[in-house]
Design an enzyme around this catalytic site. Structure first.
Site, PDB file in Angstrom:
ATOM      1  N   CYS A 177     -16.000   8.999   1.120  1.00  0.00           N
ATOM      2  CA  CYS A 177     -15.671   7.838   1.963  1.00  0.00           C
ATOM      3  C   CYS A 177     -15.129   8.294   3.317  1.00  0.00           C
ATOM      4  CB  CYS A 177     -14.641   6.978   1.240  1.00  0.00           C
ATOM      5  SG  CYS A 177     -14.060   5.575   2.209  1.00  0.00           S
ATOM      6  N   ASP A 190       0.839  -1.196   0.000  1.00  0.00           N
ATOM      7  CA  ASP A 190       0.000   0.000   0.000  1.00  0.00           C
ATOM      8  C   ASP A 190       0.878   1.252   0.000  1.00  0.00           C
ATOM      9  OD1 ASP A 190      -2.346   1.458   0.015  1.00  0.00           O
ATOM     10  OD2 ASP A 190      -2.564   1.424   2.193  1.00  0.00           O
TER      11      ASP A 190
END
Length: 376
Positions: free
Chosen positions: A231, A151
């Site tokens: 989000c 990530d």
């Protein structure tokens, strides 16, 4: 990467992959797979997502552009991508863990943090163990070209995970597995070894739209498409400015990340527990109260979040998120010292935090006005 990739026969490559899988399990990984590097079919979707601005202020995604879908451009010499899955559900979590989390979301005085963030920073854990895996492989076969990712770079993790059989892409855009749900991290090793490819698995979301319906802010704008600007994970972690006023009431008591789309997913009843102590819940982050976290000085914040993914948002953003949750508690009629704590912090707050504190305090006003209009 090396200029001359290792030459491995098919039989040797299969045996090597079996050995790598055994090493991976020893290191705490739950599953590995191998993906090819031709991701051309993923490029139109990525380009459309970026063009729509769904990445918000995550400018690094746009800066790298389609390189995310071109592993050999990101790391020249790459022939394969070794993908890994690492389960993170804490070892001490109960079987009905989803019900426990829903109860936490229903308690206005409690601060809700994403499950993955309650233990050690997964970047540190996966990166170190991926490096150990690569080192073992190097010791076994000699030098080869590789690069480890967790990530941390323009990598299409979910796409690679789907192509390598780790799972399928769910409608919430996370990787799903029939026997393991979605409560796991992904990592990759780009390498110049021609390892045998894994078989992808078929998708099993069917007609289910539970995750889309459960999203508090409507961030899953269509199946397989998330607008990061709505989000809660993006708003509480990546976004460094003021949280849009219209979204604040929808955030509830979520102060770092959001698990709702995973909590509602039927496949997560199969989510496995981590085998590592790294993801055990830290005591200060186990069902904490809003006021307890609000009382943390910056020094205490840094101490309690040392080695945690939470630390990277900083104390100022942490307080901003808490202020929103405290305002939502006031709207729910749950004060118990919240108003006083907010007022005491206001004089020393910077401009951004002060704006969120003032908004939070205003959330109690309609109730107070009703009390004045109907005394007794």
């Amino acid at each position: 990467m090396n200029e001359a990739p290792q030459q491995i026969g098919d039989k040797d490559a299969q045996a090597l992959l079996l050995q790598v899988r055994a090493w991976a399990l020893e290191l705490g990984f739950s599953q590995i797979g191998v993906a090819g590097i031709d991701l051309a079919s993923a490029e139109p979707g990525l380009a459309a997502w970026l063009a729509a601005g769904f990445h918000g202020a995550m400018h690094y995604m746009e800066a790298h552009g389609l390189k995310r879908a071109r592993p050999a451009e990101l790391v020249p010499g790459t022939l394969r991508v070794l993908t890994v899955r690492m389960d993170y559900r804490p070892r001490g979590s109960v079987e009905d863990w989803q019900a426990v989390e829903w109860r936490g979301l229903g308690d206005p005085q409690r601060a809700q943090l994403s499950i993955y963030a309650r233990g050690r920073d997964y970047h540190k854990v996966l990166r170190a163990r991926l490096q150990q895996l690569a080192t073992r492989l190097e010791q076994a076969i000699g030098p080869f070209g590789y690069r480890v990712f967790t990530d941390s770079a323009p990598v299409l993790e979910v796409e690679l995970a789907a192509r390598s059989g780790i799972g399928w892409r769910g409608k919430h855009t996370l990787t799903l597995h029939r026997e393991h749900g979605s409560m796991f991290f992904l990592g990759e090793i780009y390498l110049d070894l021609p390892l045998p490819l894994s078989e992808p698995i078929s998708a099993h979301c069917g007609q289910c739209t539970a995750c889309i319906e459960a999203c508090p802010t409507g961030a899953i704008v269509a199946p397989y498409r998330v607008d990061a600007r709505r989000c809660i994970s993006y708003l509480t972690i990546e976004h460094d400015g003021a949280i849009p006023i219209e979204l604040r009431p929808l955030m509830g008591n979520r102060i770092y990340g959001c698990d709702d789309c995973q909590l509602i997913c039927p496949w997560n009843k199969f989510a496995g527990k981590s085998t590592l102590p790294d993801f055990d819940e830290r005591e200060p982050l186990r069902a904490p109260g809003l006021l307890a976290l609000w009382a943390w000085s910056e020094t205490e914040f840094l101490r309690f979040t040392e080695g945690s993914a939470i630390r990277r948002i900083g104390h100022a953003r942490w307080r901003r998120n808490l202020a929103v949750a405290m305002g939502n508690a006031l709207r729910a009629g749950s004060d118990q010292g919240i108003s006083m704590a907010l007022r005491e912090a206001l004089p020393s707050a910077n401009e951004l935090l002060a704006e969120h504190i003032e908004w939070a305090l205003q959330q109690a006003q309609p109730e107070r006005q009703a009390e004045h209009a109907h005394p007794g």
